[in-house]
Design a protein around this motif. Structure first.
Motif, PDB file in Angstrom:
ATOM      1  N   ASP A   1      31.079  36.097  32.726  1.00 51.01           N
ATOM      2  CA  ASP A   1      30.249  35.288  33.641  1.00 51.01           C
ATOM      3  C   ASP A   1      31.011  34.043  34.088  1.00 51.01           C
ATOM      4  O   ASP A   1      31.034  33.700  35.276  1.00 51.01           O
ATOM      5  CB  ASP A   1      28.904  34.911  32.991  1.00 51.01           C
ATOM      6  CG  ASP A   1      29.062  34.211  31.642  1.00 51.01           C
ATOM      7  OD1 ASP A   1      30.091  34.428  30.974  1.00 51.01           O
ATOM      8  OD2 ASP A   1      28.168  33.437  31.261  1.00 51.01           O
ATOM      9  N   GLU A   2      31.707  33.388  33.147  1.00 51.55           N
ATOM     10  CA  GLU A   2      32.453  32.171  33.527  1.00 51.55           C
ATOM     11  C   GLU A   2      33.653  32.504  34.402  1.00 51.55           C
ATOM     12  O   GLU A   2      34.079  31.691  35.227  1.00 51.55           O
ATOM     13  CB  GLU A   2      32.898  31.414  32.268  1.00 51.55           C
ATOM     14  CG  GLU A   2      31.716  30.808  31.529  1.00 51.55           C
ATOM     15  CD  GLU A   2      32.136  30.001  30.302  1.00 51.55           C
ATOM     16  OE1 GLU A   2      33.345  29.855  30.055  1.00 51.55           O
ATOM     17  OE2 GLU A   2      31.235  29.525  29.597  1.00 51.55           O
ATOM     18  N   GLU A   3      34.221  33.699  34.195  1.00 54.18           N
ATOM     19  CA  GLU A   3      35.374  34.107  35.011  1.00 54.18           C
ATOM     20  C   GLU A   3      34.924  34.606  36.386  1.00 54.18           C
ATOM     21  O   GLU A   3      35.739  35.009  37.204  1.00 54.18           O
ATOM     22  CB  GLU A   3      36.159  35.226  34.318  1.00 54.18           C
ATOM     23  CG  GLU A   3      36.399  35.003  32.857  1.00 54.18           C
ATOM     24  CD  GLU A   3      37.828  34.623  32.504  1.00 54.18           C
ATOM     25  OE1 GLU A   3      38.713  34.873  33.318  1.00 54.18           O
ATOM     26  OE2 GLU A   3      38.019  34.068  31.423  1.00 54.18           O
ATOM     27  N   ARG A   4      33.636  34.639  36.567  1.00 55.86           N
ATOM     28  CA  ARG A   4      33.043  35.090  37.827  1.00 55.86           C
ATOM     29  C   ARG A   4      33.506  36.494  38.211  1.00 55.86           C
ATOM     30  O   ARG A   4      33.843  36.776  39.358  1.00 55.86           O
ATOM     31  CB  ARG A   4      33.331  34.102  38.958  1.00 55.86           C
ATOM     32  CG  ARG A   4      32.801  32.710  38.653  1.00 55.86           C
ATOM     33  CD  ARG A   4      32.637  31.866  39.893  1.00 55.86           C
ATOM     34  NE  ARG A   4      31.950  30.625  39.591  1.00 55.86           N
ATOM     35  CZ  ARG A   4      30.635  30.489  39.526  1.00 55.86           C
ATOM     36  NH1 ARG A   4      29.865  31.527  39.762  1.00 55.86           N
ATOM     37  NH2 ARG A   4      30.085  29.333  39.236  1.00 55.86           N
ATOM     38  N   MET A   5      33.545  37.361  37.203  1.00 52.84           N
ATOM     39  CA  MET A   5      33.868  38.757  37.495  1.00 52.84           C
ATOM     40  C   MET A   5      32.772  39.356  38.359  1.00 52.84           C
ATOM     41  O   MET A   5      31.597  39.051  38.183  1.00 52.84           O
ATOM     42  CB  MET A   5      33.957  39.549  36.188  1.00 52.84           C
ATOM     43  CG  MET A   5      35.271  39.422  35.522  1.00 52.84           C
ATOM     44  SD  MET A   5      35.350  40.623  34.171  1.00 52.84           S
ATOM     45  CE  MET A   5      36.813  40.031  33.398  1.00 52.84           C
ATOM     46  N   ARG A   6      33.198  40.231  39.264  1.00 50.87           N
ATOM     47  CA  ARG A   6      32.227  40.824  40.196  1.00 50.87           C
ATOM     48  C   ARG A   6      32.087  42.322  39.971  1.00 50.87           C
ATOM     49  O   ARG A   6      33.069  42.981  39.595  1.00 50.87           O
ATOM     50  CB  ARG A   6      32.691  40.569  41.627  1.00 50.87           C
ATOM     51  CG  ARG A   6      32.562  39.096  42.032  1.00 50.87           C
ATOM     52  CD  ARG A   6      33.269  38.843  43.334  1.00 50.87           C
ATOM     53  NE  ARG A   6      32.925  39.818  44.361  1.00 50.87           N
ATOM     54  CZ  ARG A   6      33.703  40.102  45.400  1.00 50.87           C
ATOM     55  NH1 ARG A   6      34.858  39.517  45.557  1.00 50.87           N
ATOM     56  NH2 ARG A   6      33.313  40.984  46.294  1.00 50.87           N
TER      57      ARG A   6
ATOM     58  N   ALA B   1      33.877  46.813  48.980  1.00 47.33           N
ATOM     59  CA  ALA B   1      35.081  46.056  49.359  1.00 47.33           C
ATOM     60  C   ALA B   1      36.069  45.985  48.187  1.00 47.33           C
ATOM     61  O   ALA B   1      37.283  46.179  48.364  1.00 47.33           O
ATOM     62  CB  ALA B   1      34.681  44.655  49.813  1.00 47.33           C
ATOM     63  N   LEU B   2      35.546  45.710  46.977  1.00 45.90           N
ATOM     64  CA  LEU B   2      36.436  45.620  45.811  1.00 45.90           C
ATOM     65  C   LEU B   2      37.078  46.974  45.509  1.00 45.90           C
ATOM     66  O   LEU B   2      38.264  47.049  45.178  1.00 45.90           O
ATOM     67  CB  LEU B   2      35.661  45.151  44.581  1.00 45.90           C
ATOM     68  CG  LEU B   2      35.432  43.647  44.409  1.00 45.90           C
ATOM     69  CD1 LEU B   2      34.778  43.381  43.060  1.00 45.90           C
ATOM     70  CD2 LEU B   2      36.728  42.866  44.509  1.00 45.90           C
TER      71      LEU B   2
END
Ligand SMILES: Cc1cc2nc3c(=O)[nH]c(=O)nc-3n(C[C@H](O)[C@H](O)[C@H](O)COP(=O)(O)O)c2cc1C
Length: 194
Positions: free
Chosen positions: A42-47, A52-53
């Motif tokens: 969550d802190e690394e803002r993984m998506r 698109a990814l």
């Protein structure tokens, strides 16, 4: 140095009982022998893998660019000797950020590969460990989809062993301190066995 990877999905952070198990585990590690890396999805803002990814990932894979920074997390996962997932029991499973992490590290050619006889794990990891706490009692039942799923991933990635340390029944009105302290002791004992 032996590599330990902690994937911390304890969303409540300092309030988290699951985080206590992770701290007990980490405190027992001899830092002269073990190097610890911590990832907080969550802190690394993984998506999550949206269209698109996926297109971006497929382009890099087609180019054979496995050394791209895009795959840093997958390479880190594949290289760890032991991987610890610290994740509370949510909705019969675990927080979505752990699934997001799994989507990000499941990379053909790094953590697994496809062969004529099926998928083969490429990770050098020995133990895949789940540290968890649960509101109710589910150990050994089909309702525990967290450890059932992660046990399957142990095969997928090629780990030798899956181990789950759980404190249960914490929201049933009992004093949660006792099961949490017992699970902390189990986590410490697990470290001693590494
Ligand atoms: C979003 C959410 C979903 C949960 N789902 C379940 C569940 O399906 N079954 C259960 O027994 N407890 C459930 N719980 C309770 C947690 O498993 C329990 O409180 C756990 O100890 C929380 O861990 P933590 O203190 O590390 O945050 C849920 C809690 C939250 C916040």
């Amino acid at each position: 140095m032996r590599e330990i990877l902690l994937v911390d999905c304890c969303m409540r952070r300092e309030l988290s009982r699951t985080a206590r198990l992770a701290r007990a585990f980490m405190a027992g590690l001899d830092r002269e022998r073990f190097h610890v890396s911590v990832v907080r999805p969550d802190e690394e803002r993984m998506r999550p893998m949206d269209g698109a990814l996926l297109r971006e990932r497929d382009r890099l894979l087609a180019e054979g660019a496995l050394d791209s920074p895009w795959f840093d997390y997958a390479r880190q996962f594949a290289a760890a000797e032991h991987v610890v997932f610290a994740a509370p029991f949510w909705d019969m499973s675990f927080p979505a950020f752990l699934k997001v992490y799994i989507e990000n590290i499941s990379v053909e050619g790094i953590t697994f590969r496809t062969t004529e006889t099926g998928l083969k794990g490429l990770c050098r990891g020995r133990k895949l460990i789940l540290l968890t706490t649960r509101g109710g009692y589910y150990d050994g039942t089909d309702m525990d989809q967290a450890s059932a799923y992660l046990k399957t991933l142990k095969e997928f990635y090629g780990f030798e062993e899956f181990i789950c340390v759980a404190a249960e029944g914490l929201d049933t009105g009992i004093d949660p301190e006792r099961p949490v302290a017992q699970a902390e002791a189990e986590a410490r004992a697990l470290v001693a066995s590494l």
